[in-house]
Design an enzyme around this catalytic site. Structure first.
Site, PDB file in Angstrom:
ATOM      1  CB  SER A 714      49.464  -7.835  43.613  1.00 11.33           C
ATOM      2  OG  SER A 714      49.799  -6.462  43.595  1.00 11.33           O
ATOM      3  CE  LYS A 757      46.119  -4.554  43.626  1.00  7.40           C
ATOM      4  NZ  LYS A 757      46.702  -5.905  43.747  1.00  7.40           N
TER       5      LYS A 757
END
Length: 806
Positions: A714, A757
Site C-alpha cells: 500500500s 490508517k
C-alpha cells in the site's frame, strides 16, 4: 282354475327346494333383522349379543311381543372399513349392499337391560337363511327371507367319511392344546356331519370371510373340506405359538437362573467380606447406557465393549481403558438439547451484548439475526463465524456473551501453536494415555450438543509431522461432514452440526483458502482513542476496581488522564494494554490506602500519571517540523493497528543510475519501490524531469525506525510521490498523507486497513488523505467522528495523485 294355480305353486316350491331353498312351511317368512359387526353366527349355537342402537332394541322389543324370532346377518368388511369399523346407531345401512346375503334365524331366550340403556340378549340359533329384501324399514328393518336347505352327504361317500374322521381327530388336538372343557370335547362326537362342521368352525380363530364361506356352503361334503383346511391352518398357528412360547419360557428360565446364581454369588461374597468392584462398575455402566437409548452403530459397539468389560479382570490394564471409554460414552449428550425458542428475546439479547461489549455492531447484528432465524425455524442449526481483528478488541470474550444470549453452555480452547491434529480429533485408543479430542471433550464438559465453541488463535496453527490441524478443522467446520463427526478416540459418529462455532484470528493470511470458504468472516477493527476511553469508563474501570478490592469512591480518573493513557501508553488497537495500565494504577492506589489510612480518596490526572505508570511508552505522533523535497507521509497497517510511515528519499551522483533501499523493507515493499521507480522514470518527460536525473543519480529510499520490519503493497503511490518530489525538488503540501498500491501502468489499486490508517493519520495531525477510489465503500462505512476534520481525495490513477501533491 284354482287347481291349476295350486299346481303351479307346488311346482315352484319344488324348484326352490331343489335349488337349496326350503319352502316357508310354518316358519315365519318376515322377521326383524339384527346386523352384527362381528363374526358370522352358525346354526345350533347359544350366544349372547350386546345391542346399543335404538333400531336394534326396537327390533328386539317387536320380536318378543310375537314369536321371538329374529334374523342375524353380519355387516360386510366394505361397510365397516368405510365407517372405521364402527357399527353405531347413527350409521345408515343399505341392507341390500352392506350385509352378507346368508345369515341365521334365532330365537330370543332372555333379555337383560344394561345400565347404559342397551340390551344383552341370549339367542338360540336355528336355520340358515338368505336375505331377499327389506319389506319395512321404519324404526327398524323387517326383511323377507328364504330358508336354505343343506345338501347332505351320501352314506356311501368314503372320501367324506375320511374327512369327517380327520376333523374329529384334529379337532380334539386343537381342543387339547386350547385346554377346553370335556363338555366341548364331547360335542365333537356327533354324527350329523353338517352340524359338526358348524360347531368346529365356530371354535376356530379364523377370519370373518372364512367363517362366512362355511356358513354359505350348503353342500356338506364341500363344507367338510373347507373346515378341515381351517383346522390345519389352526394347528399350524398353534405350533408357531408354542414355539414362540417355548423360546420365551427358555429365556425366562435362563434369566431366572442367572439372576439366582448372581444373587447367590453376591451373598457368598458378602458373607466372606469380598467386595465386587467389577460388578458394581458394570451395573452402573449398564444403567447409564440403557438410559441413553442408543441405536445403530453406537449400540452395537457399546454391547461389544460391555461384553469385553465383563470378561476382564480388574487388575488388567485394559480394564481401565474399557471402563474409561464406556464412561465417556455415558457422559456425552447423544440426545438433542432442545432450545426453548420462545424464551429467546431479541431485545434482551441486544441488552446483554451491549452490556458486556462496546461497539462490535456487526457481530451483535449477526447474533440477533441468528436468533431471529431460530425463532422462525423452530429447529436448531449451528453456525460458523470467524472473527478477525487485532488483539484486545473482545473477540474471545464475546463468545461467552453469545452463549449467555442463546441460553446454552460455552467452551473455549486455543489452537495457537498447535501442531498435532490429535489435539482436535483425539488419539486412537491403542496408544497409552489416549484421550478424546477437544471437540468431544467440550461436548462432555458442556453436556449439550448445541453449545457455543470458541476456537481461539486459529491463524497461529502450524503443520508438522504429527499431521495438519487445519485439515481436521475442515471436517469439523464442514456442514456436510460434521453431522457424522468421528473422533479417533470415540470412533463413533457424533452429530456436531448444532454447535455454534466461533473462531478468532488476528489475520487471515495464514489460514488456508478452503477453510476460509467454510466460515462467515466478520472483521473487527481496532478502537480509536474516544472508544477506548468510553470502554474504560463503562467496563474496564469498574472491573479493575472490583478485582482489586478498591471502592469506586476511593479512586477517580480525570478524562485527560485517560486520553494520555490511550495516546502515550496503550496505543494498540485493543484495550488489553489499557486494562493493564489501569490495573497497575489501581494496585498502587490499593497499597497507598493500606499504608496511609488517613487518605480515603485518590485522583489520577496528567500531573501525577507518570507516578503510577512510569514514563510514556510512545511519543506523540505529529507531522515533522520541517518537510523537504523527497519526503512524503504514508499510512501503514499492522496487526496492532495503524501508523504513519514517513518516506524519505535523497539522490547521490553516480555514473550509473539506480535505487538503494534501507529501513528493513520486506519483499513486497521492495517490489513496490521498484515499480514506483520504473513508473516515474517512464513518465519523466511528462513531468519535465531531466533524463539525467535517473541516469546519473542513485536514489536512496529510507523508511525510519529501521529496526522495525515493514512490508506490504500500500505504499506504492507514496514512494512514487517521494521520487517525483525529489526529482522536481518540490516540497509536498503540508499535512498530507496517502495510501494506495501502484501498478506498473500507474493505476491506483485497493488497500486494506483503511480505518486504522485514518485513525493513525488523525492522531498525527493529518488534514488531507489520498485514498484509492476502489476503497470508496470502505470509506463510507467508517464512522463520521473518525473522518471529521480530514479532507479525502479518491483517485484511481497516479496522474490524479500528482495533481494533489503540491
Amino acid at each position: 282354475m284354482d287347481e291349476s294355480k295350486k299346481a303351479r305353486s307346488g311346482d315352484k316350491k319344488k324348484e326352490k327346494a331343489v335349488a337349496g331353498i326350503l319352502p316357508h312351511s310354518n316358519k315365519p317368512a318376515r322377521v326383524p333383522l339384527i346386523a352384527v359387526p362381528s363374526h358370522p353366527v352358525f346354526p345350533g349355537m347359544f350366544i349372547p349379543i350386546v345391542l346399543i342402537s335404538d333400531s336394534d332394541m326396537k327390533a328386539i322389543d317387536y320380536a318378543m311381543k310375537g314369536n321371538g324370532i329374529i334374523a342375524l346377518f353380519v355387516l360386510n368388511d366394505k361397510f365397516l372399513e368405510k365407517n372405521n369399523n364402527n357399527a353405531q346407531q347413527k350409521l345408515i345401512i343399505d341392507y341390500s349392499k352392506d350385509i352378507y346375503s346368508v345369515g341365521v334365524t334365532g330365537k330370543i331366550i332372555k333379555k337383560i337391560n344394561l345400565p347404559d340403556g342397551g340390551y344383552n340378549i341370549f339367542v338360540s340359533t336355528f336355520d340358515r337363511i338368505k336375505f331377499v329384501k327389506v319389506v319395512l324399514n321404519d324404526k327398524f328393518p323387517i326383511i323377507e327371507i328364504d330358508y336354505l336347505k343343506q345338501i347332505p352327504v351320501r352314506k356311501d361317500d368314503i372320501q367324506s367319511k375320511a374327512v369327517y374322521g380327520s376333523i374329529l381327530l384334529r379337532t380334539k388336538e386343537i381342543f387339547a392344546h386350547r385346554k377346553m372343557p370335556e363338555v366341548q370335547l364331547n360335542m365333537v362326537n356327533i354324527e350329523d356331519k353338517g352340524k359338526l362342521c358348524d360347531i368346529v368352525a365356530s371354535t376356530i380363530s379364523s377370519s370373518k370371510n372364512d367363517h362366512q364361506i362355511v356358513l354359505e356352503t350348503l353342500n356338506v361334503k364341500d363344507r367338510l373340506k373347507k373346515v378341515l383346511e381351517l383346522i390345519y391352518e389352526e394347528l399350524n398357528l398353534i405350533e408357531i405359538q408354542n414355539k414362540i412360547a417355548k423360546g420365551i419360557q427358555e429365556r425366562l428360565e435362563k434369566q431366572q437362573k442367572e439372576f439366582f446364581l448372581k444373587e447367590q454369588l453376591k451373598a457368598i461374597k458378602a458373607e466372606l467380606g469380598i467386595g465386587d468392584k467389577k460388578s458394581s462398575d458394570l451395573e452402573k455402566l449398564k444403567t447409564k447406557l440403557k438410559a441413553l437409548e442408543l441405536k445403530g452403530e453406537p449400540l452395537e459397539v457399546v454391547e461389544k465393549e460391555l461384553e469385553k468389560f465383563s470378561l476382564l479382570e480388574t487388575s488388567s490394564a485394559e480394564y481401565i481403558v474399557v471402563r474409561n471409554y464406556l464412561e465417556l460414552i455415558t457422559e456425552l449428550p447423544w440426545r438433542d438439547f432442545k432450545i426453548n425458542f420462545d424464551k429467546l428475546d431479541l431485545q434482551k439479547s441486544k441488552k446483554i451484548l451491549d452490556k458486556t461489549h462496546y461497539g462490535m455492531n456487526e457481530v451483535k447484528d449477526r447474533i440477533i439475526e441468528y436468533i431471529s432465524v431460530l425463532k422462525l425455524r423452530k429447529t436448531q442449526k449451528g453456525a460458523i463465524i470467524l472473527l478477525v481483528g487485532p488483539p484486545g478488541v473482545g473477540k474471545t470474550s464475546i463468545g461467552a456473551a453469545i452463549a449467555k444470549v442463546l441460553r446454552t453452555k460455552f467452551f473455549r480452547f486455543s489452537v495457537g501453536g498447535m501442531r498435532d491434529e490429535s489435539e482436535i480429533k483425539g488419539h486412537r485408543r491403542t496408544y497409552v494415555g489416549a484421550l478424546p479430542g477437544k471437540i468431544i471433550q467440550g461436548l462432555r464438559i458442556t453436556k449439550t450438543n448445541s453449545p457455543v465453541f470458541l476456537i481461539d488463535e486459529v491463524d497461529k496453527i502450524s503443520a508438522s509431522s504429527y499431521g495438519d490441524p487445519f485439515s481436521v478443522l475442515l471436517e469439523v467446520l464442514d456442514p456436510e461432514q460434521n453431522v457424522r463427526f468421528r473422533d479417533h478416540y470415540l470412533d463413533l459418529p457424533f452429530d456436531i452440526s448444532n454447535v455454534f462455532f466461533i473462531l478468532t484470528a488476528n489475520s487471515v493470511e495464514t489460514i488456508p483458502r478452503p477453510l476460509l470458504n467454510r466460515m462467515e468472516i466478520i472483521e473487527i477493527s481496532g478502537y480509536i482513542d474516544n472508544e477506548k476511553i468510553e470502554i474504560a469508563r463503562k467496563y474496564l474501570i469498574p472491573k479493575v476496581l472490583s478485582e482489586n478490592g478498591v471502592d469506586k469512591d476511593s479512586l477517580k480518573f480525570q478524562s485527560s488522564s485517560l486520553v494520555q493513557i490511550a495516546q502515550e501508553y496503550a496505543r494498540d488497537n485493543g484495550v488489553r494494554n489499557f486494562e493493564k495500565y489501569l490495573n497497575k494504577i489501581v494496585r498502587k492506589v490499593a497499597r497507598k490506602l493500606i499504608e496511609n489510612t488517613e487518605v480515603k480518596s485518590y485522583q489520577i490526572s496528567n500531573d501525577n500519571l507518570e507516578e503510577y505508570v512510569g514514563v510514556p511508552v510512545f511519543r506523540k505522533e505529529s507531522m515533522p517540523n520541517a518537510m523537504y523535497s523527497g519526503m512524503v507521509m504514508g499510512l501503514a497497517w499492522t496487526n496492532y493497528g495503524g501508523s504513519t510511515l514517513m518516506i524519505e528519499t535523497v539522490k547521490t551522483e553516480s555514473k550509473v543510475g539506480g535505487i538503494k533501499l534501507t529501513g528493513r523493507l520486506g519483499d513486497v515493499m521492495k517490489e513496490s519501490a521498484n515499480i514506483a521507480y520504473t513508473y516515474v522514470n517512464s513518465i519523466k518527460g511528462d513531468l519535465s524531469i531531466s533524463k539525467s536525473f535517473f541516469e546519473k543519480n542513485i536514489i536512496h529510499l529510507h523508511i525510519p525506525e529501521g529496526a522495525t520490519p515493514k512490508d506490504g503493497p500500500s505504499a506504492g503511490i507514496t514512494i512514487a510521490s517521494a521520487f517525483i518530489s525529489l526529482a522536481l525538488n518540490k516540497v509536498v503540501r503540508p499535512h498530507l498523507a496517502m495510501t494506495g498500491e501502484l501498478s506498473l501502468t500507474g493505476n491506483v489499486m485497493m488497500i486494506g486497513g483503511l480505518k486504522e490508517k485514518i485513525i493513525a493519520a488523525k492522531r498525527s495531525g493529518v488534514e488531507h488523505i489520498i485514498v484509492p477510489k476502489a476503497n470508496r465503500v470502505d470509506l463510507e462505512e467508517i464512522p463520521t467522528n473518525i473522518k471529521s476534520g480530514i479532507n479525502f481525495y479518491l483517485v484511481d490513477n497516479m496522474r490524479e495523485v500528482i495533481k494533489l501533491l503540491f
